[in-house]
Scaffold this active site. Structure first.
Site, PDB file in Angstrom:
ATOM      1  N   ASN A 103      -8.850  -5.576 -18.866  1.00 20.55           N
ATOM      2  CA  ASN A 103      -9.032  -6.567 -19.939  1.00 20.55           C
ATOM      3  C   ASN A 103      -7.677  -6.938 -20.541  1.00 20.55           C
ATOM      4  O   ASN A 103      -7.065  -6.153 -21.258  1.00 20.55           O
ATOM      5  CB  ASN A 103      -9.968  -5.995 -21.005  1.00 20.55           C
ATOM      6  CG  ASN A 103     -10.242  -6.983 -22.131  1.00 20.55           C
ATOM      7  OD1 ASN A 103      -9.700  -8.087 -22.170  1.00 20.55           O
ATOM      8  ND2 ASN A 103     -11.102  -6.582 -23.057  1.00 20.55           N
ATOM      9  N   HIS A 113       0.808  -1.214   0.000  1.00 20.32           N
ATOM     10  CA  HIS A 113       0.000   0.000   0.000  1.00 20.32           C
ATOM     11  C   HIS A 113       0.845   1.270   0.000  1.00 20.32           C
ATOM     12  O   HIS A 113       0.393   2.322  -0.460  1.00 20.32           O
ATOM     13  CB  HIS A 113      -0.955   0.006   1.200  1.00 20.32           C
ATOM     14  CG  HIS A 113      -2.218   0.780   0.970  1.00 20.32           C
ATOM     15  ND1 HIS A 113      -2.288   1.888   0.141  1.00 20.32           N
ATOM     16  CD2 HIS A 113      -3.476   0.621   1.468  1.00 20.32           C
ATOM     17  CE1 HIS A 113      -3.522   2.372   0.138  1.00 20.32           C
ATOM     18  NE2 HIS A 113      -4.262   1.622   0.926  1.00 20.32           N
TER      19      HIS A 113
END
Length: 462
Positions: A385, A164
């Site tokens: 994608n 993070h």
């Protein structure tokens, strides 16, 4: 909900390091004073699920992803380095090109066998992402750990352990989009990444100019820690909110609040139900910290510097009240508190947080009586994608954040019936979880709770 949990076996190859496909600068880059705060020094597990696509039958997703990753790291070369700690606990990235850890794996089940469990908490999650235990370690470790698991049906999952301190959800989505573009044949990312961490460095001299109740250091009252509140009793469960559920919650607030966001409604409901479930004393202080992406809060002349910025660029202002007031007032009371703190985040507020981190030595946010919520709907992780179409699921793998179980996320999801909604993955002790579900049942006024999964993580066949 399945009558019994899915148990399966995953066979992993030896981990390897994927390095940038071309030479990259060897340098040390400082993280911002927002990036390296104590509360972000952990790894978040993320999951992306893709079904088989007939037109891609001749392509091996693991080979495609591995090659595209090495190309992407040419542009995101700091992510191929290692986090190091300097004087005063200052974190920086040694851009040494050692690479991202990559694991190839095969599962002995199909995605269809998951049924409606392709969401948090994932069955046999520890099989889908190697080395999740000990994820609090971030120094001198790979900034990304990636496991790609093929399934018998031709579908696959990408599981990522994401440091993070290296960036936020918006930054991760930018990286994932770049990786996906390279997998589909692009020669470079459509958005060029920029470091620019100096935007959120402390001023000289640093000065705290805003009220930051999210960083108040509070000593827990004596005898308030329940014996059951240990990691061994924590269970993970997701709650699925349909548009009808959101409409029902909206009817619980007064007319002047009916235009509030879905985030406000779910956050207020979660806060209220969780507080009731914990059975706190009426005078105990409770706070809800809302993750606010601050990119749009900066002045126009700064916006050009933010295009391609993939570091942490958020604050989590705290709405504060007592358990008695929160639970004794209607839902609109919590909604108003949440709406009020969200608008506090400005460019000055972010600069004040950076300054506070230096003045107070990168202190941890308030954990006593606290919970944190992050909206992942705008990240649209399912749109990633790689050539196999959009993801069936894209988002966090579970509730909680690092060692802090009081964190949750709002994640868009379409269930097995094609119904679109929002998932709220949370973790609580088993008894508190039962009470939470009852409280939410009562709030929605329904006998059948919108629970997607009530199982805790299970042991898997090895």
């Amino acid at each position: 909900m399945a009558s019994s949990p899915l148990i399966f076996t995953v066979r992993r190859s030896q981990p390897e390091f994927v390095r940038p496909a071309a030479p990259t600068p060897r340098e040390v880059k400082l993280l911002s004073d927002i990036d390296d705060q104590e509360g972000l020094r952990f790894n978040i597990p993320m999951i992306f699920v893709f079904r088989h696509k007939s037109s891609m039958t001749k392509k091996d997703p693991i080979k495609v992803l591995r090659h595209a990753l090495s190309q992407t790291l040419v542009y995101y070369y700091p992510l191929a380095g290692r986090i190091t700690e300097g004087a005063g606990g200052k974190l920086m990235v040694d851009c040494n090109g050692e690479g991202v850890m990559f694991v190839e794996a095969e599962a002995d089940v199909t995605l269809d066998q998951f049924g409606d469990s392709l969401h948090p908490p994932f069955p046999c999650f520890q099989e889908l992402l190697n080395d999740v235990e000990g994820s609090e370690q971030i120094i001198d470790r790979p900034i990304r750990l990636i496991q790609v698991t093929r399934f018998k049906c031709g579908g696959f999952m990408i599981a990522i352990s994401w440091n993070h301190t290296s960036g936020d959800a918006a930054g991760l989505k930018q990286f994932m989009n770049a990786w996906a573009e390279m997998a589909r044949g692009a020669h470079q990312p459509s958005i060029q990444p920029v470091w620019n961490r100096e935007l959120l460095m402390a001023r000289d001299p640093p000065r705290i100019t805003c009220n930051h109740r999210e960083y108040e250091q509070i000593i827990p009252p004596p005898n308030t820690i329940k014996k059951e509140d240990t990691t061994s009793t924590i269970v993970h469960r997701s709650f699925f909110f349909t548009p009808a559920h959101i409409a029902a919650l909206r009817c619980l607030v007064p007319l002047h609040l009916r235009q509030c966001t879905t985030f406000d409604l779910i956050t207020a409901s979660f806060w209220r139900c969780r507080t009731k479930a914990l059975q706190l004393e009426p005078d105990e202080e409770v706070r809800m910290m809302c993750i606010v992406n601050a990119r749009s809060r900066f002045t126009t002349n700064q916006q050009s510097s933010l295009v391609g910025y993939y570091g942490n660029f958020f604050a989590f202002p705290a709405a504060v009240t007592t358990a008695g007031k929160l639970c004794g007032n209607p839902l609109g009371y919590a909604v108003e508190l949440i709406r009020k703190v969200k608008v506090e985040v400005t460019e000055e507020y972010m600069q004040s947080v950076a300054d506070l981190m230096v003045i107070k030595e990168r202190c941890l946010f308030t954990t006593v009586g606290s919970c944190i919520i992050s909206d992942q709907t705008r990240a649209k992780f399912t749109e990633v994608n790689f050539g196999w179409g959009e993801a069936v699921y894209g988002g966090v793998a579970k509730g909680g954040a690092g060692p802090f179980p009081g964190a949750t996320y709002i994640v868009p999801h379409k269930n097995v019936n094609g119904e679109e909604g929002l998932i709220l993955p949370i973790c609580l002790s088993s008894e508190d979880m039962k009470r939470f579900a009852i409280e939410l049942d009562e709030m929605l006024g329904s006998k059948n709770h919108p629970t997607m999964s009530s199982s805790s993580f299970i042991m898997c066949a090895l």
